[in-house]
Design an enzyme around this catalytic site. Structure first.
Site, PDB file in Angstrom:
ATOM      1  N   ASP A   1      82.030  14.778  24.337  1.00  0.00           N
ATOM      2  CA  ASP A   1      83.001  14.028  25.140  1.00  0.00           C
ATOM      3  C   ASP A   1      83.200  12.682  24.454  1.00  0.00           C
ATOM      4  OD1 ASP A   1      84.580  13.188  27.397  1.00  0.00           O
ATOM      5  OD2 ASP A   1      82.868  12.047  28.115  1.00  0.00           O
ATOM      6  N   SER A   2      84.193  11.943  24.935  1.00  0.00           N
ATOM      7  CA  SER A   2      84.411  10.605  24.412  1.00  0.00           C
ATOM      8  C   SER A   2      83.260   9.666  24.797  1.00  0.00           C
ATOM      9  CB  SER A   2      85.725  10.065  24.956  1.00  0.00           C
ATOM     10  OG  SER A   2      85.709  10.130  26.370  1.00  0.00           O
TER      11      SER A   2
ATOM     12  N   CYS B   1      85.866  17.191  27.438  1.00  0.00           N
ATOM     13  CA  CYS B   1      86.705  16.003  27.597  1.00  0.00           C
ATOM     14  C   CYS B   1      88.129  16.525  27.774  1.00  0.00           C
ATOM     15  CB  CYS B   1      86.612  15.137  26.339  1.00  0.00           C
ATOM     16  SG  CYS B   1      87.771  13.758  26.303  1.00  0.00           S
TER      17      CYS B   1
ATOM     18  N   GLU C   1      82.626   3.590  35.146  1.00  0.00           N
ATOM     19  CA  GLU C   1      81.658   3.045  34.184  1.00  0.00           C
ATOM     20  C   GLU C   1      81.038   1.746  34.687  1.00  0.00           C
ATOM     21  OE1 GLU C   1      82.734   3.409  30.119  1.00  0.00           O
ATOM     22  OE2 GLU C   1      82.996   5.563  30.392  1.00  0.00           O
TER      23      GLU C   1
ATOM     24  N   CYS D   1      89.836  14.781  34.538  1.00  0.00           N
ATOM     25  CA  CYS D   1      89.155  13.795  33.703  1.00  0.00           C
ATOM     26  C   CYS D   1      87.682  13.879  34.063  1.00  0.00           C
ATOM     27  CB  CYS D   1      89.693  12.396  33.986  1.00  0.00           C
ATOM     28  SG  CYS D   1      88.760  11.094  33.169  1.00  0.00           S
TER      29      CYS D   1
ATOM     30  N   HIS E   1      85.353  11.861  34.308  1.00  0.00           N
ATOM     31  CA  HIS E   1      84.740  10.838  35.162  1.00  0.00           C
ATOM     32  C   HIS E   1      85.030  11.055  36.654  1.00  0.00           C
ATOM     33  CE1 HIS E   1      84.344   8.781  31.365  1.00  0.00           C
ATOM     34  NE2 HIS E   1      83.814   7.711  31.913  1.00  0.00           N
TER      35      HIS E   1
END
Ligand code: DGL
Length: 273
Positions: A11-12, A74, A153, A185, A187
């Site tokens: 993932d990023s 991702c 985050e 996404c 997140h």
């Protein structure tokens, strides 16, 4: 192919850990090498060319770890790079888009599906293309929600700021009377309860992570590359975590998602691959 080789997941950054968690849950005996591109996150506002280049480098790194299959955990990289990397690699590579689309197509009743994701994922139109192919006649409404990633985050998972931003982003999808919303996404599953509250109980939320792991199971089964059953390995023997920057921060965050699993994280220079 060594059937006991690890599965590569990338993932990023940290978001793909929600996918890794689901794979670990569904495949408790499989080994995994996770790479988070923490030096170059976010991918959501990068060009397609850059995301393809990053993905190719990461896959080259994962192949040095002799992985038997790769999961692009991702949504942005899956939207932009999956087709490209599949052309050049000779091991199975799956992304998260097909999985999310398949679940959404199965659960919608009124054929109105919302997709939320990064600007890259929504701008690519990949979810819409896949969904319309799977279920002709479906209406797909995309909405980029770029502030959700930094909010997660920052740890603002249950916070009035996150509530307010979610109301602003999601209002337009409520107006479209969607009955299904894909959390497109990595997140977003971490703020699922906020999104659910704002959308209301008539909207089914789809997290592609679960279905991605199901697809991986089918794939490994069909290629006879599932690992030998009954292996008793410790978390340290089974799982390795690599990042391109901020190993300590990654470990701390990863432990909130995967307690007792992330013992240490190794930093590598991904530009060397
Ligand atoms: N992992 C990315 C995704 O699922 C979100 C974070 C980023 O923009 O890199 O699209």
């Amino acid at each position: 192919m060594d059937r006991n080789a690890p599965i590569g997941v990338f993932d990023s950054g940290i978001g793909g850990l929600t996918v890794a968690r689901e794979i670990m849950r569904q495949f408790p005996e499989e080994k995994m090498v996770y790479f988070g591109d923490t030096a170059r996150v976010p991918y959501g506002n990068k060009s397609k060319t850059s995301v393809i280049r990053f993905s190719e480098q990461i896959i080259r790194f994962l192949r040095t770890q002799e992985v038997k299959a790769i999961v692009v955990a991702c949504n942005t990289a899956s939207s932009y790079a999956l087709e490209e990397v599949r052309k050049i690699e000779d091991i199975p590579i799956i992304g998260v888009i097909n999985a999310g689309a398949r679940t959404a197509a199965a659960v919608t009743r009124n054929r109105k599906i919302g997709i939320i994701g990064t600007a890259g994922t929504i701008g690519s139109g990949t979810y819409g293309n896949v969904l319309r192919e799977m279920k002709p006649g479906v209406e797909v409404f995309g909405k980029a929600c770029p502030l959700f990633v930094p909010l997660v985050e920052e740890g603002l998972l249950e916070d009035s700021v996150t509530d307010e931003i979610a109301r602003r982003y999601l209002g337009v999808l409520k107006e479209k009377e969607i009955d299904t919303l894909v959390l497109g996404c990595t997140h977003y599953p971490l703020i699922r309860s906020t999104i659910a509250r704002v959308m209301g109980s008539s909207v089914t939320l789809v997290d592609p992570a679960y279905e991605t792991a199901v697809q991986l199971k089918t794939l490994l089964g069909s290629m006879e590359t599932a690992c030998d059953a009954g292996r008793e390995l410790s978390a340290e023997e089974k799982y390795s975590f690599y990042v391109s920057d901020g190993a300590e921060q990654f470990t701390a965050f990863a432990r909130t998602i995967l307690p007792d699993v992330v013992k240490k994280t190794i930093q590598i220079n991904i530009e060397e691959y």
